[in-house]
Design a protein around this motif. Sequence first.
Motif, short mmCIF file in Angstrom:
data_model
loop_
_atom_site.label_atom_id
_atom_site.label_comp_id
_atom_site.label_asym_id
_atom_site.label_seq_id
_atom_site.Cartn_x
_atom_site.Cartn_y
_atom_site.Cartn_z
N ASP A 197 0.87 -1.18 0.00
CA ASP A 197 0.00 0.00 0.00
C ASP A 197 0.91 1.23 0.00
O ASP A 197 1.83 1.30 0.81
CB ASP A 197 -0.86 -0.06 1.27
N HIS B 186 -1.51 1.49 9.15
CA HIS B 186 -2.08 0.22 9.59
C HIS B 186 -1.13 -0.92 9.29
O HIS B 186 -0.34 -0.85 8.35
CB HIS B 186 -3.41 -0.01 8.86
N THR C 162 2.02 0.39 7.36
CA THR C 162 2.13 1.60 6.55
C THR C 162 2.34 2.83 7.45
O THR C 162 1.89 2.85 8.59
CB THR C 162 0.88 1.86 5.70
N GLU D 175 1.56 6.86 6.72
CA GLU D 175 0.89 7.61 5.65
C GLU D 175 0.28 8.92 6.14
O GLU D 175 -0.93 9.12 6.09
CB GLU D 175 -0.18 6.73 5.01
N GLU E 16 2.65 7.89 1.46
CA GLU E 16 2.56 6.62 2.18
C GLU E 16 3.57 5.62 1.65
O GLU E 16 3.72 5.45 0.44
CB GLU E 16 1.15 6.02 2.00
MG MG Z 1 -2.91 2.65 3.77
#
Ligand code: MG
Length: 248
Positions: free
Chosen positions: A95, A158, A189, A191, A222
């Motif tokens: 991500d 997260h 992550t 972000e 991120e």
């Molecule tokens: Mg994310």
Amino acid sequence: MAEAGALLADVFHALGQLKLEGQSTLEINDFVERMIIDDLQARPASKGQYDFPYVLNASIDDVVCHGMPSENDVLRSGQIVNFDITLEKNGYIADSSTTYLVGEVAYPARRLVSATYNAMWKGIAAVRPGARLGDIGHAIAHYARAQGYSVVKEYCGHGIGREMHEDPQILHYGHPHTGLELKEGMVFTIEPMLNQGKAAVRSYPDQWPVYTRDGKLSAQFEHTVAVTRTGVRVLTLRPGETPPCKME
Ligand code: MG
């Protein structure tokens, strides 16, 4: 996870080569979808998750996050736009997001984007075994406030792995030496969303996009990172990207 991260980094590298001005965010969504599926033989992980129909979020100017691709949103010179993309390869998800400058962007917006990028890296630089989640949040918020910006509190980083969103939550503010202790092998992550004005956000029932309440600009970056035996590995590091701050 490193493989998924490297592929996702390639997507952002390709986006960075595109001329964004004059393209709709839906056209960019379709470009990214074709690249992930056809070129990278991977799966766009956001499509279908929470009934979301696209492979990315496109958040322009005062949109903090969760902007929806649209044929009506044709990017214009002077705008800033964040593309947030997830990719699954062999069962693991990465991500990442980048805020891009469209055409000629005024200095205040460029400064916000640059500070947000640096704030993310301040958080990444705090990651190592034995550090705590509060160290990450503090590093980000302390830097952001020193630059004159506020940090959005409603949305956070997260854990990530076989699922896009796993525990723990990674807050972008906090107190040093508090919170969960980081251990080798954790992947999550970082972000941060930084606002030009106040931190407050506004959203509407049954609609995805989140806006700054005061209508001023918001930017976000991120990365997906892994805690290693001695520090941190940035799994979504772009080709040629180097940290803008000292890594401990
Ligand atoms: Mg994310």
